[in-house]
Design an enzyme around this catalytic site. Structure first.
Site, PDB file in Angstrom:
ATOM      1  N   LYS A  11       4.034   3.605  15.899  1.00 10.66           N
ATOM      2  CA  LYS A  11       3.137   3.656  14.733  1.00 10.66           C
ATOM      3  C   LYS A  11       2.568   5.057  14.637  1.00 10.66           C
ATOM      4  CE  LYS A  11       1.518   0.795  11.585  1.00 10.66           C
ATOM      5  NZ  LYS A  11       2.215  -0.360  10.990  1.00 10.66           N
TER       6      LYS A  11
HETATM    7  P1  NAD Z   1      -2.047  -1.670   0.676  1.00  7.23           P
HETATM    8  O1  NAD Z   1      -2.827  -0.449   0.941  1.00  7.23           O
HETATM    9  O2  NAD Z   1      -0.921  -1.659  -0.314  1.00  7.23           O
HETATM   10  O3  NAD Z   1      -3.043  -2.866   0.218  1.00  7.23           O
HETATM   11  C1  NAD Z   1      -4.184  -3.247   0.917  1.00  7.23           C
HETATM   12  C2  NAD Z   1      -4.962  -4.239   0.039  1.00  7.23           C
HETATM   13  O4  NAD Z   1      -6.055  -4.753   0.788  1.00  7.23           O
HETATM   14  C3  NAD Z   1      -5.563  -3.608  -1.218  1.00  7.23           C
HETATM   15  O5  NAD Z   1      -5.530  -4.563  -2.266  1.00  7.23           O
HETATM   16  C4  NAD Z   1      -7.007  -3.326  -0.795  1.00  7.23           C
HETATM   17  O6  NAD Z   1      -7.903  -3.282  -1.897  1.00  7.23           O
HETATM   18  C5  NAD Z   1      -7.284  -4.518   0.084  1.00  7.23           C
HETATM   19  N1  NAD Z   1      -8.337  -4.310   1.076  1.00  7.23           N
HETATM   20  C6  NAD Z   1      -8.478  -3.274   1.938  1.00  7.23           C
HETATM   21  N2  NAD Z   1      -9.582  -3.446   2.692  1.00  7.23           N
HETATM   22  C7  NAD Z   1     -10.112  -4.632   2.316  1.00  7.23           C
HETATM   23  C8  NAD Z   1     -11.242  -5.369   2.729  1.00  7.23           C
HETATM   24  N3  NAD Z   1     -12.058  -4.927   3.690  1.00  7.23           N
HETATM   25  N4  NAD Z   1     -11.493  -6.562   2.131  1.00  7.23           N
HETATM   26  C9  NAD Z   1     -10.683  -7.034   1.151  1.00  7.23           C
HETATM   27  N5  NAD Z   1      -9.597  -6.372   0.716  1.00  7.23           N
HETATM   28  C10 NAD Z   1      -9.331  -5.184   1.283  1.00  7.23           C
HETATM   29  O7  NAD Z   1      -1.518  -2.143   2.118  1.00  7.23           O
HETATM   30  P2  NAD Z   1      -0.332  -3.142   2.414  1.00  7.23           P
HETATM   31  O8  NAD Z   1       0.921  -2.359   2.627  1.00  7.23           O
HETATM   32  O9  NAD Z   1      -0.360  -4.276   1.454  1.00  7.23           O
HETATM   33  O10 NAD Z   1      -0.777  -3.645   3.866  1.00  7.23           O
HETATM   34  C11 NAD Z   1      -1.742  -4.670   4.050  1.00  7.23           C
HETATM   35  C12 NAD Z   1      -1.709  -5.123   5.482  1.00  7.23           C
HETATM   36  O11 NAD Z   1      -0.391  -5.613   5.787  1.00  7.23           O
HETATM   37  C13 NAD Z   1      -1.986  -4.048   6.538  1.00  7.23           C
HETATM   38  O12 NAD Z   1      -2.632  -4.660   7.641  1.00  7.23           O
HETATM   39  C14 NAD Z   1      -0.594  -3.597   6.948  1.00  7.23           C
HETATM   40  O13 NAD Z   1      -0.575  -3.013   8.243  1.00  7.23           O
HETATM   41  C15 NAD Z   1       0.129  -4.924   6.920  1.00  7.23           C
HETATM   42  N6  NAD Z   1       1.579  -4.844   6.773  1.00  7.23           N
HETATM   43  C16 NAD Z   1       2.146  -4.197   5.730  1.00  7.23           C
HETATM   44  C17 NAD Z   1       3.532  -4.209   5.609  1.00  7.23           C
HETATM   45  C18 NAD Z   1       4.208  -3.589   4.433  1.00  7.23           C
HETATM   46  O14 NAD Z   1       5.433  -3.790   4.275  1.00  7.23           O
HETATM   47  N7  NAD Z   1       3.520  -2.877   3.553  1.00  7.23           N
HETATM   48  C19 NAD Z   1       4.337  -4.843   6.570  1.00  7.23           C
HETATM   49  C20 NAD Z   1       3.703  -5.494   7.623  1.00  7.23           C
HETATM   50  C21 NAD Z   1       2.327  -5.490   7.713  1.00  7.23           C
END
Ligand code: NAD
Length: 422
Positions: free
Chosen positions: A110
């Site tokens: 990471k």
């Molecule tokens: P992103 O930045 O596209 O979206 C994050 C979302 O969460 C946004 O809508 C934001 O407004 C919201 N958010 C952030 N902090 C918040 C809070 N305190 N309360 C409520 N809402 C909040 O990120 P993403 O790519 O969708 O990733 C989200 C999670 O999924 C992360 O933990 C990431 O590590 C995990 N993840 C992502 C992927 C991927 O393919 N993108 C894969 C596995 C895991």
């Protein structure tokens, strides 16, 4: 470390707590336990960047390679103001276990840069990305360590990483990153993959618990890449999405939302999610988690369900989209409430599974149709779900510890077959 001495909100300690329980259940030998507990490499880079106003800023960046036992490191790059080495370490370890749960031949890694992407211009972000990549160029590579997007980074960021790396090695190397634009060797289905993986897990759990999709109220916290895609796919498949929320707040509507309209509101019209005019009761960003529902999908960020609030969770299935949304201290409360947990390292593994497909396609130079990607994803997630449920029954543990057991066992076997160099 004793449980009492742990800091509940330190994600590294949360990850370690689960690893320790699973390793003990598995009877892991002391030496192998120590080998797998610590990362293989931790790199800190200081990234000098001239900002648009001419002043020179130095950003701090990290890349942690937790394990390369089963293949090259794999894991996203996060741009956020609260990135820390402990967080990157935890996320790197989770990547090792996640890749092993879905049996893709990668290790775990990471990266992150302490910066606020909302406050940087596009060209500043490009310079941060390029210099960070340049500093790490000797550690990255299709056979070494393969980044992907995470919070605060996207397809464009991956295109810059690829280009910078290609300039350094003096040849086009699409397989050095995944989550790229389609025009640069990205894969069909990658954008939806994490949300699709979540839905496949929910489908399996619904079937196992003899429930029906159409009777399931679904609440999704986070409307970014993961949450919005899960919401669109689940809505289309006949689930009733009754709660959505992002950093600005949440909306709850017992009758369910027209998710394509919510998506249009947030992404095409660029309006704040809680102001969506389609009806619904407003709640703050965290309280959306505590409305009654059949399926709860925290898909925003870490530490949302803690020992202080877990009692208020009212769902039948908890399917984790974010990494580490539930603290280790909340686990026993969730278990006592009889909630069926699909842990993060299985629930959100659809993303890394299709990243693996992207890497394979780049190396073959031959690209698959979206239907083929989705079918292979479905096979991989369904098999992994069944293995985790079987492991929970065999070891008499909850699904989270069962997923760690499947993963640690796979990595430990590979490690022992390779042996210990010098
Ligand atoms: P992103 O930045 O596209 O979206 C994050 C979302 O969460 C946004 O809508 C934001 O407004 C919201 N958010 C952030 N902090 C918040 C809070 N305190 N309360 C409520 N809402 C909040 O990120 P993403 O790519 O969708 O990733 C989200 C999670 O999924 C992360 O933990 C990431 O590590 C995990 N993840 C992502 C992927 C991927 O393919 N993108 C894969 C596995 C895991």
């Amino acid at each position: 470390m004793t449980a009492a001495a742990r800091d509940e909100l330190n994600v590294y300690e949360s990850a370690e707590a689960r690893f320790e329980i699973a390793a003990a259940k598995l009877g892991l030998e002391e030496g192998v336990y120590r080998y797998l507990k610590y990362p293989s490499k931790e790199i800190t880079v200081y990234v000098p960047v001239v900002l648009d106003d001419g002043h020179l800023e130095v950003f701090i960046g990290y890349r942690v390679l937790h394990s390369a036992v089963r293949g090259p490191g794999k894991g996203g790059i996060r741009f956020a103001p609260n990135v820390s080495l402990d967080e990157v370490r935890a996320l790197a370890a989770w990547m090792t276990w996640k890749c092993a749960v879905v049996n893709v031949p990668f290790g775990g890694a990471k990266g992150g840069v302490i910066c606020d992407p909302a406050k940087l211009s596009k060209s500043e972000l490009e310079r941060v990305t390029r210099r960070y990549t340049a500093e790490l160029s000797e550690w990255l590579g299709p056979e070494r360590d393969v980044p992907a997007p995470d919070i605060g980074t996207n397809e464009q960021t991956m295109a810059w990483v690829m280009d910078t790396y290609a300039m350094h090695v003096r040849q086009a190397t699409t397989a050095v990153v995944t989550g790229k634009p389609l025009e640069l060797g990205g894969s069909q289905g990658r954008k939806e993959a994490t949300g699709r993986g979540l839905m496949i897990c929910c489908d399996k759990a619904v079937e196992k618990l003899k429930m029906k999709r159409s009777d399931c109220r679904v609440i999704i916290q986070g409307f970014g890449n993961v949450g919005s895609q899960a919401a669109l796919l689940m809505h289309e498949a006949g689930y009733r999405v009754t709660g959505v929320g992002d950093i600005h707040g949440g909306l709850y509507n017992e009758r369910g939302f027209d998710i394509p309209r919510v998506y249009d509101w947030v992404y095409r019209q660029q309006k704040p999610l809680p102001e969506f005019p389609g009806g619904g009761e407003w709640s703050n960003a965290q309280d959306i988690l505590f409305h009654p529902c059949e399926i709860l999908v925290p898909a925003a960020t870490e530490n949302q369900i803690t020992a202080q609030n877990a009692e208020r969770v009212e769902c039948r299935i908890l399917c984790e989209g974010a990494n580490g949304p539930t603290t280790w201290n909340a686990d026993p409360i969730i278990e006592r409430k009889g909630i069926f947990v699909i842990p993060d390292i299985l629930g959100n593994a659809g993303g890394v599974t299709v990243s693996y497909f992207e890497w394979v396609q780049d190396r073959q130079g031959f690209f698959w149709r979206e239907r083929e990607v989705n079918e292979r994803l479905q096979d991989a997630i369904e098999q992994s779900f069944d293995q985790v449920v079987r492991s929970a029954e065999a070891h008499d543990v909850n699904n989270r510890i069962a997923a760690y057991i499947v993963a640690i066992d796979r990595v430990a076997r590979a490690l022992k077959l390779r042996g210990f160099y010098a």
